[in-house]
Design a protein around this motif. Structure first.
Motif, PDB file in Angstrom:
ATOM      1  N   VAL A   1       0.851  -1.183   0.000  1.00 42.93           N
ATOM      2  CA  VAL A   1       0.000   0.000   0.000  1.00 42.93           C
ATOM      3  C   VAL A   1       0.892   1.241   0.000  1.00 42.93           C
ATOM      4  O   VAL A   1       2.016   1.199   0.498  1.00 42.93           O
ATOM      5  N   THR A   2       0.369   2.318  -0.559  1.00 42.54           N
ATOM      6  CA  THR A   2       1.076   3.591  -0.557  1.00 42.54           C
ATOM      7  C   THR A   2       0.176   4.636   0.075  1.00 42.54           C
ATOM      8  O   THR A   2      -1.006   4.720  -0.270  1.00 42.54           O
ATOM      9  N   HIS A   3       0.735   5.399   0.999  1.00 41.58           N
ATOM     10  CA  HIS A   3       0.014   6.501   1.631  1.00 41.58           C
ATOM     11  C   HIS A   3       0.813   7.779   1.411  1.00 41.58           C
ATOM     12  O   HIS A   3       2.044   7.776   1.487  1.00 41.58           O
ATOM     13  N   VAL A   4       0.079   8.864   1.159  1.00 39.63           N
ATOM     14  CA  VAL A   4       0.712  10.145   0.881  1.00 39.63           C
ATOM     15  C   VAL A   4       0.239  11.156   1.924  1.00 39.63           C
ATOM     16  O   VAL A   4      -0.962  11.301   2.148  1.00 39.63           O
ATOM     17  N   LEU A   5       1.207  11.836   2.565  1.00 39.91           N
ATOM     18  CA  LEU A   5       0.891  12.852   3.568  1.00 39.91           C
ATOM     19  C   LEU A   5       1.410  14.209   3.115  1.00 39.91           C
ATOM     20  O   LEU A   5       2.565  14.323   2.701  1.00 39.91           O
ATOM     21  N   SER A   6       0.583  15.216   3.227  1.00 40.47           N
ATOM     22  CA  SER A   6       1.036  16.568   2.957  1.00 40.47           C
ATOM     23  C   SER A   6       2.052  16.964   4.028  1.00 40.47           C
ATOM     24  O   SER A   6       1.867  16.676   5.214  1.00 40.47           O
ATOM     25  N   LEU A   7       3.120  17.617   3.608  1.00 38.43           N
ATOM     26  CA  LEU A   7       4.122  18.095   4.558  1.00 38.43           C
ATOM     27  C   LEU A   7       3.748  19.442   5.157  1.00 38.43           C
ATOM     28  O   LEU A   7       4.333  19.859   6.152  1.00 38.43           O
ATOM     29  N   THR A   8       2.765  20.116   4.583  1.00 36.27           N
ATOM     30  CA  THR A   8       2.384  21.450   5.047  1.00 36.27           C
ATOM     31  C   THR A   8       2.100  21.492   6.547  1.00 36.27           C
ATOM     32  O   THR A   8       2.611  22.380   7.231  1.00 36.27           O
ATOM     33  N   PRO A   9       1.333  20.562   7.109  1.00 40.15           N
ATOM     34  CA  PRO A   9       1.062  20.639   8.550  1.00 40.15           C
ATOM     35  C   PRO A   9       2.312  20.467   9.423  1.00 40.15           C
ATOM     36  O   PRO A   9       2.314  20.858  10.579  1.00 40.15           O
ATOM     37  N   PHE A  10       3.378  19.910   8.855  1.00 40.65           N
ATOM     38  CA  PHE A  10       4.595  19.659   9.618  1.00 40.65           C
ATOM     39  C   PHE A  10       5.596  20.810   9.552  1.00 40.65           C
ATOM     40  O   PHE A  10       6.504  20.890  10.375  1.00 40.65           O
ATOM     41  N   ARG A  11       5.455  21.686   8.586  1.00 40.28           N
ATOM     42  CA  ARG A  11       6.484  22.708   8.348  1.00 40.28           C
ATOM     43  C   ARG A  11       6.762  23.570   9.572  1.00 40.28           C
ATOM     44  O   ARG A  11       7.909  23.765   9.942  1.00 40.28           O
ATOM     45  N   LYS A  12       5.741  24.116  10.197  1.00 38.62           N
ATOM     46  CA  LYS A  12       5.951  25.011  11.346  1.00 38.62           C
ATOM     47  C   LYS A  12       6.557  24.252  12.519  1.00 38.62           C
ATOM     48  O   LYS A  12       7.485  24.730  13.165  1.00 38.62           O
ATOM     49  N   ILE A  13       6.041  23.086  12.791  1.00 50.34           N
ATOM     50  CA  ILE A  13       6.537  22.329  13.942  1.00 50.34           C
ATOM     51  C   ILE A  13       7.992  21.905  13.734  1.00 50.34           C
ATOM     52  O   ILE A  13       8.794  21.952  14.664  1.00 50.34           O
ATOM     53  N   VAL A  14       8.349  21.521  12.510  1.00 55.33           N
ATOM     54  CA  VAL A  14       9.728  21.136  12.225  1.00 55.33           C
ATOM     55  C   VAL A  14      10.637  22.361  12.331  1.00 55.33           C
ATOM     56  O   VAL A  14      11.727  22.284  12.904  1.00 55.33           O
ATOM     57  N   LYS A  15      10.176  23.488  11.821  1.00 57.11           N
ATOM     58  CA  LYS A  15      10.961  24.724  11.924  1.00 57.11           C
ATOM     59  C   LYS A  15      11.190  25.080  13.398  1.00 57.11           C
ATOM     60  O   LYS A  15      12.310  25.402  13.797  1.00 57.11           O
ATOM     61  N   ASP A  16      10.114  25.029  14.199  1.00 49.23           N
ATOM     62  CA  ASP A  16      10.245  25.315  15.640  1.00 49.23           C
ATOM     63  C   ASP A  16      11.189  24.323  16.305  1.00 49.23           C
ATOM     64  O   ASP A  16      11.998  24.693  17.165  1.00 49.23           O
ATOM     65  N   TYR A  17      11.104  23.059  15.895  1.00 45.33           N
ATOM     66  CA  TYR A  17      11.965  22.032  16.476  1.00 45.33           C
ATOM     67  C   TYR A  17      13.433  22.314  16.156  1.00 45.33           C
ATOM     68  O   TYR A  17      14.295  22.246  17.037  1.00 45.33           O
ATOM     69  N   PHE A  18      13.718  22.677  14.929  1.00 45.00           N
ATOM     70  CA  PHE A  18      15.103  23.003  14.556  1.00 45.00           C
ATOM     71  C   PHE A  18      15.614  24.219  15.317  1.00 45.00           C
ATOM     72  O   PHE A  18      16.757  24.243  15.771  1.00 45.00           O
ATOM     73  N   LEU A  19      14.765  25.230  15.482  1.00 44.57           N
ATOM     74  CA  LEU A  19      15.175  26.429  16.214  1.00 44.57           C
ATOM     75  C   LEU A  19      15.499  26.107  17.671  1.00 44.57           C
ATOM     76  O   LEU A  19      16.503  26.576  18.215  1.00 44.57           O
ATOM     77  N   ILE A  20      14.659  25.311  18.294  1.00 44.20           N
ATOM     78  CA  ILE A  20      14.910  24.997  19.699  1.00 44.20           C
ATOM     79  C   ILE A  20      16.117  24.067  19.842  1.00 44.20           C
ATOM     80  O   ILE A  20      16.851  24.145  20.821  1.00 44.20           O
ATOM     81  N   CYS A  21      16.345  23.215  18.852  1.00 42.31           N
ATOM     82  CA  CYS A  21      17.547  22.373  18.881  1.00 42.31           C
ATOM     83  C   CYS A  21      18.809  23.241  18.797  1.00 42.31           C
ATOM     84  O   CYS A  21      19.790  22.986  19.494  1.00 42.31           O
ATOM     85  N   GLU A  22      18.767  24.264  17.944  1.00 39.61           N
ATOM     86  CA  GLU A  22      19.904  25.192  17.863  1.00 39.61           C
ATOM     87  C   GLU A  22      20.132  25.887  19.198  1.00 39.61           C
ATOM     88  O   GLU A  22      21.267  26.030  19.651  1.00 39.61           O
TER      89      GLU A  22
END
Length: 160
Positions: free
Chosen positions: A78-99
């Motif tokens: 099976v193949t499932h496709v997820l939009s990355l749009t909902p993840f963009r802000k959270i990933v950006k925030d995660y990278f900032l806090i990791c820095e």
């Protein structure tokens, strides 16, 4: 912890280099470690599919993350496709806090480091829950697997 007899687990993860591409060596290492951690311990149940174990090929197509789930032998399931749009802000925030966390390790007080780390873990948990929500009805994963998979998704965002 997944044992070797659990049929609902991932035993292999591969990245589609044509869509994800190669990154700098440190980012490639981060991706490999995240994939290894996920393989070591996970609970992965593609709904409506026969018991595994499973292999997963991750690719990016038109700003979407593609989960190509296969049998351990490589047969497509099976193949499932997820939009990355909902993840963009959270990933950006995660990278900032990791820095901030890495900077604090060099110069910050233990209480500051601990506070930043708590925030980092909170954002990571938020991303993990979002991933579980986005996979709901498609692939059932436990929270620990969601955390490891979110780490891998973050590593895919890194370009080096």
């Amino acid at each position: 912890m997944s044992d070797g007899a659990d049929p609902f687990r991932l035993v292999a993860i591969r990245f589609d280099e044509g869509s994800i591409g190669r990154a700098q060596p440190d980012v490639e290492h981060e991706r490999a470690v995240a994939a290894y951690d996920l393989i070591e311990q996970n609970s992965f149940r593609p709904l409506g599919q026969p018991p595994g174990p499973y292999a997963l090929i991750l690719s990016l197509v038109e700003k979407r993350l593609v989960f190509d789930v296969r049998t351990a032998g490589g047969e497509p399931l099976v193949t499932h496709v997820l939009s990355l749009t909902p993840f963009r802000k959270i990933v950006k925030d995660y990278f900032l806090i990791c820095e901030s966390y890495h900077a604090a390790i060099r110069t910050g007080s233990p209480s500051r480091i601990e506070a930043i780390d708590m925030g980092r873990r909170g954002i990571h948990n938020e991303g993990s829950e979002l991933l579980r929500e986005r996979l709901a009805g498609k692939i059932e994963i436990d929270f620990d697997t969601a955390r490891r998979l979110f780490t891998l998704v973050c590593a895919l965002f890194r370009r080096g």
